[in-house]
Design a protein around this motif. Structure first.
Motif, short mmCIF file in Angstrom:
data_model
loop_
_atom_site.label_atom_id
_atom_site.label_comp_id
_atom_site.label_asym_id
_atom_site.label_seq_id
_atom_site.Cartn_x
_atom_site.Cartn_y
_atom_site.Cartn_z
N PHE A 146 25.84 49.63 60.91
CA PHE A 146 24.95 49.23 59.82
C PHE A 146 24.48 47.80 59.99
O PHE A 146 24.04 47.16 59.03
N THR A 147 24.57 47.30 61.22
CA THR A 147 24.24 45.89 61.46
C THR A 147 23.04 45.79 62.38
O THR A 147 23.06 46.34 63.50
N PRO A 148 21.97 45.09 61.97
CA PRO A 148 20.84 44.87 62.88
C PRO A 148 21.21 43.82 63.92
O PRO A 148 21.71 42.75 63.59
N MET A 149 20.99 44.13 65.19
CA MET A 149 21.35 43.20 66.26
C MET A 149 20.14 42.32 66.55
O MET A 149 19.38 42.54 67.50
N ASP A 150 19.98 41.28 65.71
CA ASP A 150 18.81 40.40 65.87
C ASP A 150 19.17 38.93 65.87
O ASP A 150 18.35 38.10 66.24
N THR A 151 20.39 38.58 65.46
CA THR A 151 20.82 37.17 65.47
C THR A 151 22.26 37.12 65.97
O THR A 151 22.97 38.14 66.00
N TRP A 152 22.69 35.92 66.37
CA TRP A 152 24.07 35.78 66.84
C TRP A 152 25.10 36.07 65.76
O TRP A 152 26.13 36.70 66.07
N PRO A 153 24.89 35.66 64.48
CA PRO A 153 25.87 36.08 63.45
C PRO A 153 25.99 37.59 63.34
O PRO A 153 27.09 38.13 63.20
N HIS A 154 24.82 38.28 63.41
CA HIS A 154 24.87 39.75 63.38
C HIS A 154 25.55 40.30 64.64
O HIS A 154 26.24 41.34 64.59
N ALA A 155 25.36 39.61 65.79
CA ALA A 155 26.03 40.05 67.01
C ALA A 155 27.54 39.92 66.89
O ALA A 155 28.29 40.80 67.35
N VAL A 156 28.01 38.82 66.27
CA VAL A 156 29.45 38.65 66.05
C VAL A 156 29.98 39.74 65.14
O VAL A 156 31.05 40.33 65.38
N LEU A 157 29.22 40.07 64.08
CA LEU A 157 29.63 41.15 63.18
C LEU A 157 29.67 42.49 63.93
O LEU A 157 30.58 43.29 63.74
N GLY A 158 28.67 42.70 64.80
CA GLY A 158 28.67 43.92 65.60
C GLY A 158 29.87 43.99 66.52
O GLY A 158 30.44 45.06 66.75
N ALA A 159 30.27 42.83 67.08
CA ALA A 159 31.45 42.80 67.94
C ALA A 159 32.70 43.18 67.17
O ALA A 159 33.56 43.90 67.67
#
Length: 434
Positions: A165-178
């Protein structure tokens, strides 16, 4: 130490999850094969009335049983052993009559219909339970790859990508995706073995033997063991007859002849008569010793008088190599079972002396949970194989007569470990110590 233990436990968990995922791939393949074989079997059965199915069904059924056998093997590797359920195939004639007889035996075997039901359900169950571990692993790795910077390449290509449920468009979102991918990875580690085990229990429900098949298998086993008992007894009788004829009987005849000769010489030549009587006395001692050896070969006196523990210790003391014996059998077995274990361990120890080049062995003998368990270990060269000789096969047959087993582990270079297990009860308490 705690860190090392945690690393070891983590490594084991990962290994189990990877192994389960590999089995999941096989389950997906089994689901695809199940669909193809289900269609083929249904068509072959439907065409029996046209005559074509009589030829097709005996050809398709072995393939079906090979696939279900693969599922049984996978279940066994997951810790859920499944016995083969099929009834023994009856003898068939040649030609068309034989094909009809094979079709009839296939269709009258309940396991055939349970196999078909398993194929039908395995198309869905096997596919889903096999796909889930693979999907979880791939999805978690995908999230880690995207979070490591691959999302930037996707953005530069003009592709908007979501992970969970996370858009991969910024580094904070990338950390959440990780973090999400790590959670998925943890779920994969925890769930993958359970998913495959779930398929194993599902397979056992349909692919295990029915009551009829269990009875038939038991009857077949009893028939085989009865035949083995008859052969063993016939062999023993022939051995006893040969030993008596060539040994004690020949000596007794010689004694009679010497006594007759001494009688004739007693008055005319007393010195010769005395010599003949001395020879007859020596021959009598030799005949008695041979009879004692023969009796020990039938049922050793130490076994009858002192029990299994002391009889095994006596074997160890007579062995040319050093043998350590530890035993805990607080009672007596039934005489046939006691004799079978004694001669089996004696044969195992003889094999160690003759073939292993060992200088040390150990025997651990104990009775636990209604079974007698004996473990024989030697420090020899290994390489023993029950299929290559008659001695170990004879021990296996002797044990099978009492529903016992012999498990042999003998890698090249040793050590050789032979484990004999025999279900039996204890009757009277041990009353003596060697």
């Amino acid at each position: 130490m705690d860190v090392a233990n945690a690393a070891e436990l983590t490594g084991r968990a990962l290994s189990r999850a990877l192994y389960a995922t590999g089995r999941g791939v096989l389950l997906i393949a089994s689901a695809a094969l199940s669909l193809a074989l289900l269609v083929a079997t249904v068509l072959a059965t439907a065409f029996i009335s046209l005559g074509v199915g009589v030829l097709l069904l005996p050809l398709v059924t072995p393939l079906v049983r090979r696939v279900t056998g693969l599922c049984r093997d996978l279940a066994g590797r997951a810790g859920v052993p499944i016995a083969t359920p099929y009834l023994p195939a009856p003898p068939t004639e040649r030609g068309v009559v034989g094909w009809v007889q094979r079709c009839r035996s296939i269709l009258t075997d309940p396991a055939t219909w349970r196999d078909l039901l398993f194929l039908l359900l395995n198309v869905l169950v096997g596919f889903v339970l096999g796909l889930l571990p693979v999907t979880l692993l791939v999805y978690s790795v995908e999230g880690l790859v995207l979070s490591a910077g691959f999302w930037m390449l996707m953005r530069e290509s003009g592709v908007d990508f979501w992970y969970g449920f996370t858009p991969m468009d910024t580094w904070p979102h990338a950390v959440l995706g990780a973090l999400v991918s790590l959670v998925v990875f943890a779920i994969w580690v925890a769930a993958a073995p359970g998913l495959v085990a779930g398929h194993a229990y599902f397979a056992r429900t349909l692919l295990g033997p029915s009551e009829r098949a269990e009875i038939a298998s038991r009857m077949r086993h009893l028939s085989e063991t009865r035949s083995d008992v008859i052969n063993i007894q016939a062999t023993e009788l022939r051995r006893i007859e040969r030993d008596l004829h060539d040994g004690a009987q020949a000596r007794l005849v010689a004694i009679g002849m010497k006594l007759g000769a001494a009688t004739r010489q007693l008055r005319t030549n007393p010195d010769v008569a005395e010599t003949l009587l001395v020879d007859a006395r020596n021959a009598t001692a030799s005949a008695l010793e041979e009879l004692r050896c023969l009796i020990r070969g039938i049922h050793p006196p130490v076994l009858a008088e002192r029990g299994l523990e002391d009889a095994i210790r006596a074997i160890a003391l007579e062995s040319p190599i050093e043998v350590d014996v530890t035993a805990d059998v607080p009672g007596r077995l039934a005489a046939p079972a006691e004799s079978a274990v004694y001669f089996a361990l004696s044969e195992l120890l003889n094999n160690v002396v003759k073939h292993s080049n060992a200088d040390r062995a150990s025997i651990d003998l104990r009775h636990e949970d209604g079974s007698l368990r004996a473990v024989v270990i030697d420090n020899g060269q290994g390489g023993a194989d029950a299929s290559l000789g008659t001695g170990l096969r004879g021990i296996e047959r002797r044990c099978a007569t009492f529903d016992g087993t012999l498990d042999l582990s003998s890698p090249e270079g040793g050590p050789t470990v032979a484990i004999l297990e025999l279900p039996c009860a204890l009757y009277s308490p041990r009353t003596s110590s060697f």
